[in-house]
Write a protein that holds these residues in place. Structure first.
Motif, PDB file in Angstrom:
ATOM      1  N   ALA A   1      -2.601  -7.702  20.023  1.00 48.76           N
ATOM      2  CA  ALA A   1      -2.437  -8.204  18.659  1.00 48.76           C
ATOM      3  C   ALA A   1      -2.886  -7.148  17.657  1.00 48.76           C
ATOM      4  CB  ALA A   1      -3.235  -9.490  18.471  1.00 48.76           C
ATOM      5  N   GLY A   2      -3.980  -6.438  17.988  1.00 52.92           N
ATOM      6  CA  GLY A   2      -4.436  -5.357  17.114  1.00 52.92           C
ATOM      7  C   GLY A   2      -3.407  -4.252  17.017  1.00 52.92           C
ATOM      8  N   ALA A   3      -2.769  -3.936  18.141  1.00 49.94           N
ATOM      9  CA  ALA A   3      -1.727  -2.912  18.137  1.00 49.94           C
ATOM     10  C   ALA A   3      -0.538  -3.363  17.281  1.00 49.94           C
ATOM     11  CB  ALA A   3      -1.273  -2.612  19.562  1.00 49.94           C
ATOM     12  N   ALA A   4      -0.192  -4.650  17.374  1.00 47.25           N
ATOM     13  CA  ALA A   4       0.909  -5.172  16.559  1.00 47.25           C
ATOM     14  C   ALA A   4       0.571  -5.090  15.073  1.00 47.25           C
ATOM     15  CB  ALA A   4       1.207  -6.622  16.954  1.00 47.25           C
ATOM     16  N   LEU A   5      -0.693  -5.375  14.729  1.00 50.80           N
ATOM     17  CA  LEU A   5      -1.114  -5.260  13.336  1.00 50.80           C
ATOM     18  C   LEU A   5      -0.991  -3.814  12.853  1.00 50.80           C
ATOM     19  CD1 LEU A   5      -4.280  -7.573  13.217  1.00 50.80           C
ATOM     20  CD2 LEU A   5      -2.078  -7.972  12.120  1.00 50.80           C
ATOM     21  N   MET A   6      -1.403  -2.870  13.691  1.00 52.45           N
ATOM     22  CA  MET A   6      -1.312  -1.459  13.315  1.00 52.45           C
ATOM     23  C   MET A   6       0.143  -1.040  13.103  1.00 52.45           C
ATOM     24  SD  MET A   6      -4.195   0.419  15.670  1.00 52.45           S
ATOM     25  CE  MET A   6      -3.936   1.990  14.858  1.00 52.45           C
ATOM     26  N   ALA A   7       1.036  -1.609  13.908  1.00 50.84           N
ATOM     27  CA  ALA A   7       2.446  -1.223  13.823  1.00 50.84           C
ATOM     28  C   ALA A   7       3.166  -1.906  12.674  1.00 50.84           C
ATOM     29  CB  ALA A   7       3.157  -1.549  15.129  1.00 50.84           C
ATOM     30  N   SER A   8       2.597  -3.000  12.151  1.00 49.71           N
ATOM     31  CA  SER A   8       3.317  -3.780  11.139  1.00 49.71           C
ATOM     32  C   SER A   8       3.519  -2.997   9.844  1.00 49.71           C
ATOM     33  CB  SER A   8       2.569  -5.085  10.847  1.00 49.71           C
ATOM     34  OG  SER A   8       1.280  -4.830  10.310  1.00 49.71           O
ATOM     35  N   LEU A   9       2.534  -2.198   9.438  1.00 46.72           N
ATOM     36  CA  LEU A   9       2.667  -1.447   8.187  1.00 46.72           C
ATOM     37  C   LEU A   9       3.751  -0.370   8.266  1.00 46.72           C
ATOM     38  CD1 LEU A   9       0.116  -2.711   6.684  1.00 46.72           C
ATOM     39  CD2 LEU A   9      -0.093  -0.426   5.751  1.00 46.72           C
ATOM     40  N   PRO A  10       3.708   0.529   9.274  1.00 43.28           N
ATOM     41  CA  PRO A  10       4.790   1.523   9.335  1.00 43.28           C
ATOM     42  C   PRO A  10       6.168   0.902   9.556  1.00 43.28           C
ATOM     43  CG  PRO A  10       3.364   1.684  11.264  1.00 43.28           C
ATOM     44  CD  PRO A  10       2.677   0.795  10.292  1.00 43.28           C
ATOM     45  N   ALA A  11       6.224  -0.255  10.271  1.00 39.86           N
ATOM     46  CA  ALA A  11       7.521  -0.916  10.440  1.00 39.86           C
ATOM     47  C   ALA A  11       8.043  -1.396   9.090  1.00 39.86           C
ATOM     48  CB  ALA A  11       7.377  -2.093  11.401  1.00 39.86           C
ATOM     49  N   GLY A  12       7.160  -1.999   8.289  1.00 40.46           N
ATOM     50  CA  GLY A  12       7.564  -2.419   6.951  1.00 40.46           C
ATOM     51  C   GLY A  12       7.908  -1.234   6.069  1.00 40.46           C
ATOM     52  N   ALA A  13       7.138  -0.142   6.199  1.00 39.66           N
ATOM     53  CA  ALA A  13       7.378   1.044   5.376  1.00 39.66           C
ATOM     54  C   ALA A  13       8.731   1.670   5.692  1.00 39.66           C
ATOM     55  CB  ALA A  13       6.261   2.064   5.584  1.00 39.66           C
ATOM     56  N   ALA A  14       9.136   1.619   6.959  1.00 42.87           N
ATOM     57  CA  ALA A  14      10.461   2.145   7.325  1.00 42.87           C
ATOM     58  C   ALA A  14      11.559   1.343   6.628  1.00 42.87           C
ATOM     59  CB  ALA A  14      10.644   2.105   8.837  1.00 42.87           C
ATOM     60  N   LEU A  15      11.405   0.002   6.639  1.00 41.28           N
ATOM     61  CA  LEU A  15      12.394  -0.839   5.966  1.00 41.28           C
ATOM     62  C   LEU A  15      12.358  -0.605   4.461  1.00 41.28           C
ATOM     63  CD1 LEU A  15      14.477  -3.119   5.956  1.00 41.28           C
ATOM     64  CD2 LEU A  15      12.569  -4.760   5.909  1.00 41.28           C
ATOM     65  N   GLY A  16      11.144  -0.486   3.900  1.00 36.50           N
ATOM     66  CA  GLY A  16      11.017  -0.270   2.465  1.00 36.50           C
ATOM     67  C   GLY A  16      11.647   1.036   2.020  1.00 36.50           C
ATOM     68  N   ALA A  17      11.428   2.098   2.791  1.00 32.03           N
ATOM     69  CA  ALA A  17      12.021   3.392   2.452  1.00 32.03           C
ATOM     70  C   ALA A  17      13.547   3.314   2.489  1.00 32.03           C
ATOM     71  CB  ALA A  17      11.520   4.467   3.414  1.00 32.03           C
ATOM     72  N   TRP A  18      14.076   2.575   3.462  1.00 33.34           N
ATOM     73  CA  TRP A  18      15.533   2.435   3.560  1.00 33.34           C
ATOM     74  C   TRP A  18      16.078   1.643   2.378  1.00 33.34           C
ATOM     75  CZ3 TRP A  18      18.697  -1.958   4.472  1.00 33.34           C
ATOM     76  CH2 TRP A  18      20.045  -1.661   4.727  1.00 33.34           C
ATOM     77  N   LEU A  19      15.392   0.554   2.002  1.00 29.52           N
ATOM     78  CA  LEU A  19      15.856  -0.283   0.896  1.00 29.52           C
ATOM     79  C   LEU A  19      15.789   0.469  -0.435  1.00 29.52           C
ATOM     80  CD1 LEU A  19      14.201  -3.701   1.848  1.00 29.52           C
ATOM     81  CD2 LEU A  19      16.624  -3.130   1.958  1.00 29.52           C
ATOM     82  N   VAL A  20      14.658   1.137  -0.684  1.00 29.12           N
ATOM     83  CA  VAL A  20      14.517   1.881  -1.936  1.00 29.12           C
ATOM     84  C   VAL A  20      15.522   3.023  -1.991  1.00 29.12           C
ATOM     85  CG1 VAL A  20      12.964   3.389  -3.261  1.00 29.12           C
ATOM     86  CG2 VAL A  20      12.106   1.253  -2.297  1.00 29.12           C
ATOM     87  N   GLY A  21      15.773   3.653  -0.857  1.00 30.60           N
ATOM     88  CA  GLY A  21      16.725   4.756  -0.805  1.00 30.60           C
ATOM     89  C   GLY A  21      18.147   4.355  -1.159  1.00 30.60           C
ATOM     90  N   ARG A  22      18.452   3.053  -1.111  1.00 29.73           N
ATOM     91  CA  ARG A  22      19.796   2.580  -1.444  1.00 29.73           C
ATOM     92  C   ARG A  22      19.968   2.346  -2.944  1.00 29.73           C
ATOM     93  NH1 ARG A  22      22.813   0.658   2.733  1.00 29.73           N
ATOM     94  NH2 ARG A  22      23.814  -0.946   1.462  1.00 29.73           N
ATOM     95  N   LEU A  23      18.866   2.416  -3.712  1.00 29.41           N
ATOM     96  CA  LEU A  23      18.949   2.234  -5.159  1.00 29.41           C
ATOM     97  C   LEU A  23      19.437   3.519  -5.815  1.00 29.41           C
ATOM     98  CD1 LEU A  23      15.520   0.457  -5.766  1.00 29.41           C
ATOM     99  CD2 LEU A  23      17.760  -0.646  -5.484  1.00 29.41           C
ATOM    100  N   ASP A  24      19.963   3.406  -7.055  1.00 32.06           N
ATOM    101  CA  ASP A  24      20.340   4.618  -7.764  1.00 32.06           C
ATOM    102  C   ASP A  24      19.069   5.356  -8.197  1.00 32.06           C
ATOM    103  OD1 ASP A  24      19.680   4.057 -10.770  1.00 32.06           O
ATOM    104  OD2 ASP A  24      20.709   2.252 -10.081  1.00 32.06           O
TER     105      ASP A  24
END
Length: 233
Positions: A138-161
């Motif tokens: 569970a601790g490992a999953a918590l550690m992975a949750s931030l970079p997983a979200g950051a990957a999605l966030g970078a992709w979403l922001v990158g689609r904006l003008d």
């Protein structure tokens, strides 16, 4: 490496819109590596052991260096001609440029302050899971949750003008803090997993922040500014 890497991207991609897209893609790949790469590394160590794992690590850096040497086209240095300046003089000139320019100063200070909430969850993830009665997975999953979200966030922001990307920097930086503040209520780890993932998504602001720092910095000073910004972070 990071300072040189960031400094050369605008020279390779040239157009500001393409620089934003390229920075976003690299940010996505970096965050995916934080999730998938660490898991894969653990599997490798289990399979071949620590010593062989370190040798494979060395080999991967050698391959990376060869790929760069073979595929990155040679370009003349952007810095001013003349003899190499001492390190202290380089730092001083980079410092003056950053803190004499209001835009650069605001962006770099925001990046430095962001370090507080970017790394805090990873620092407490294992302890939080243990305190909640969960196992180390569970601790490992918590550690992975931030970079997983950051990957999605970078992709979403990158689609904006480009203009909307720049305008999103401050709002997203604020939003990234809110789920972490909710963690202070000590909810179950599964709730924290979602909160930290959402905080990671909001970290998409790092894409336009890093790119804007590069684009508003004179080409001959990019290495110094990126080195100063990275060192402060």
């Amino acid at each position: 490496f990071e300072a040189a890497h960031r400094a050369v991207v605008p020279d390779v991609l040239s157009e500001p819109r393409v620089v934003l897209a390229g920075t976003g893609l690299m940010r996505v790949l970096y965050q995916v590596d934080q999730v998938v790469g660490i898991v894969a590394a653990g599997v490798v160590i289990v399979m071949v052991g620590e010593r062989a794992g370190l040798l494979l690590d060395v080999a991967s850096f050698l391959v990376s260096g060869l790929v760069l040497a073979a595929t990155l086209r040679w370009r003349p240095a952007a810095r001013q001609a003349g003899a190499l300046t001492p390190l202290i003089a380089d730092v001083r000139s980079g410092w003056r440029l950053v803190f004499d320019d209001p835009s650069l100063r605001a962006l770099v200070l925001l990046g430095w302050s962001a370090a507080v909430f970017l790394v805090a969850p990873e620092a407490v993830a294992l302890a939080y899971a243990r305190d909640d009665g969960a196992d180390p997975a569970a601790g490992a999953a918590l550690m992975a949750s931030l970079p997983a979200g950051a990957a999605l966030g970078a992709w979403l922001v990158g689609r904006l003008d480009p203009l909307r990307q720049v305008r999103s920097i401050v709002p997203l930086a604020v939003v990234a803090c809110l789920p972490l503040m909710a963690t202070s209520l000590a909810p179950p780890w599964l709730v924290v997993l979602l909160l930290w993932f959402l905080s990671g998504v909001a970290q998409g602001f790092m894409v336009p922040l890093l790119t804007t720092v590069n684009l508003v910095t004179p080409p001959g000073m990019r290495g110094r500014v990126n080195g100063l910004a990275g060192g402060g972070f």
